[in-house]
Design an enzyme around this catalytic site. Structure first.
Site, short mmCIF file in Angstrom:
data_model
loop_
_atom_site.label_atom_id
_atom_site.label_comp_id
_atom_site.label_asym_id
_atom_site.label_seq_id
_atom_site.Cartn_x
_atom_site.Cartn_y
_atom_site.Cartn_z
N SER A 6 15.30 0.11 -12.30
CA SER A 6 15.97 0.64 -13.35
C SER A 6 14.87 1.46 -14.31
CB SER A 6 16.55 -0.28 -14.42
OG SER A 6 17.79 -0.92 -13.84
N SER B 274 19.45 1.47 -15.09
CA SER B 274 20.03 1.21 -16.35
C SER B 274 19.47 1.74 -17.26
CB SER B 274 20.14 -0.31 -16.39
OG SER B 274 18.96 -0.92 -16.66
N LYS C 10 13.82 0.54 -24.93
CA LYS C 10 15.11 0.40 -24.41
C LYS C 10 15.77 -0.77 -25.37
CE LYS C 10 17.19 -0.67 -19.94
NZ LYS C 10 16.94 -1.19 -18.38
#
Length: 497
Positions: A179, A155, A80
């Site tokens: 997330s 997210s 990420k």
């Protein structure tokens, strides 16, 4: 040769260690897959082709010399874009850090490199991890590989989409309010939020420091456990890091069994706003736990109904403080520096241009909640609710070993459907937020497809702090039982890209 992108991480590591395939072949196969499908999926913000192949060659050279390889040596991973990575762009999904090249590695990234894991690149995300759909990225939304018109969760939707689309067998995510787990649920993958402090936050760009937690994303419970074991453990660079060894999650994942376990079904996580098909699949999975030998009881945690409100005071307050560092003076975007504006004006112009709407919304909300005259009424009250939620967990874990619930109230919704309704968007994390507020461990595992739309449903498993191995024990048992019933992994039902 079979498609190397379809192997699990455990299978890939075994084949590399045995010399059946080379790490370079594995890396090239995944890079080719990214080339083939990522234009449609948009899981990646940056692909480090040169770095990935160099690391893969290093793994092959070690094997050729007879050196002992780690349990994930040569296995590709997507990271990420929230973790600083030396020499590789880190944008946090924001224009304010566009083009920034960090001079150091986050601890998670360093541990991946030390374990000879091959980092493919950085994945798309909601800006500064603020969102539940990956629509808030400054670089455009990511699609859900099950249906590219729908969100992949947020997210960390880029990480979940990369794993689902077979662009990477593993990914790293972060979980502030769900997330990792929420994207796993809507893409039919496995996502784990370790105990807060169980994985280092050093080098993780901060959103909400008392809530943020890094963790693994994978296609199987065992793969998630292997990645967890690599990235977890104490780090002296992180003041919130727990000085205890990582629970033996790998053994738990290899020996999934729920016989004799007491499982609590959270009463508050159902009712209005929950999709009927989600509740149906979750109820079927609870019945499966009974068949596997678990004792199932209903548990009430009344403070959980206030978790969403508490979270959206605590998280924005902390984000208001953390994001104050993006002032155009030290690094990142700078707007208006033409000699006609004061330093304060340059900061204001830069933040106006660099932050997206959701980030601005949360910074303003948090600044207000922390302001003089309102601190006790809002932020202080939210922290009291947080204490009540922690006590509800403590009482529940006095009666049961783990708690279960839906991971999300609905399946993946269409891109754009909730873009103009922040409250509807926030409700996607309704079931996941309490675990972040309390700091305990939680996992999402696939439990079938909703009959209304044929999209994945996730079951959330929650364990006490530092009992992460219980997640893997229950998750592995359910995974094996479900696959025995279905005759294949759930992802085999996903449409081909």
């Amino acid at each position: 040769m079979a498609d190397l992108t379809r192997l699990t991480a455990a299978e890939t590591a075994e084949r590399i260690a045995s010399g059946d395939v080379t790490a370079v072949e594995v890396a090239e196969a995944h890079l080719a897959r990214i080339d083939a499908v990522d234009e449609k999926v948009h899981a990646f913000l940056y692909v480090d082709r040169e770095g990935a192949l160099a690391k893969a060659r290093e793994v092959d050279e070690k094997r050729a010399r007879g050196e002992r390889l780690g349990p994930l040596a040569g296995v590709p991973v997507a990271v990420k874009d929230l973790f600083t990575t030396e020499g590789v762009p880190t944008t946090v999904g924001s224009k304010i850090l566009e083009g920034w090249i960090p001079p150091y590695d986050a601890t998670v990234v360093r541990r991946l490199k030390e374990a000879d894991v091959v980092i493919l690149g950085k994945t798309n995300m909601d800006e500064f991890a603020m969102g539940s759909s990956t629509e808030n990225s400054a670089y455009g939304p990511t699609g859900n590989p099950w249906d590219l018109t729908r969100i992949p969760g947020g997210s960390g939707g880029g990480s979940s989409a990369a794993v689902t689309a077979y662009e990477a067998p593993l990914a790293i995510g972060t979980d502030t309010g769900g997330s990792i787990r929420q994207p796993a649920a809507v893409t039919g993958t496995v996502g784990v939020k370790p105990t807060y402090g169980g994985v280092s936050r050093y080098g993780m760009v901060a959103f909400s420091s008392s809530l943020d937690q890094a963790g693994p994303c994978a296609r199987t419970v065992l793969d998630a456990a292997l990645l967890h074991s690599v990235i977890g453990g104490h780090d002296e660079l992180d003041s919130t890091s727990i000085e205890q060894p990582v629970p033996d999650v790998v053994t738990a994942a290899r020996n999934g069994d729920v016989a004799g376990l007491r499982v609590g079904v959270v009463k508050e996580f159902r009712g209005e706003g929950y999709q009927a098909g989600v509740l149906q699949r979750v109820d079927e999975t609870v019945e499966l736990l009974r068949e596997l030998g678990a004792e199932v009881v209903e548990v009430s945690c009344p403070s959980f109904t206030k978790a969403l409100a508490a979270y959206y005071l605590i998280a924005p307050s902390e984000c208001s403080s953390n994001l104050a560092r993006f002032d155009a003076m030290r690094y990142g975007l700078r707007v208006g520096d033409d000699g006609t504006h004061s330093a304060e004006e340059v900061t204001a112009l830069t933040r106006e241009a660099g932050f997206g709407d959701e980030v601005k919304r949360r910074v303003m909300l948090g600044t207000y909640a922390l302001s003089s005259g309102y601190y006790d009424a809002y932020y202080g009250s939210a922290q009291k609710v947080r204490t009540l939620i922690t006590r509800d967990f403590e009482r529940a874990f006095g009666e049961v070993d783990v708690l279960v619930s839906p991971t999300t109230p609905t399946t993946a919704f269409p891109i754009g459907e909730r873009a103009d309704d922040p409250m509807a968007m926030y409700l996607a994390d309704l079931c996941t937020i309490p675990s972040n507020l309390a700091g305990n461990a939680a996992m999402s595992v696939p439990c079938g497809l909703a009959p209304e739309d044929g999209l994945p449903v996730g079951l959330q498993i929650v364990a006490p702090a530092m009992a992460d191995d219980r997640l893997y024990r229950v998750g592995a048992a359910l995974e094996a039982a479900h696959q025995a019933r279905w005759g294949h992994p759930l992802l085999e039902e996903a449409p081909s890209l």
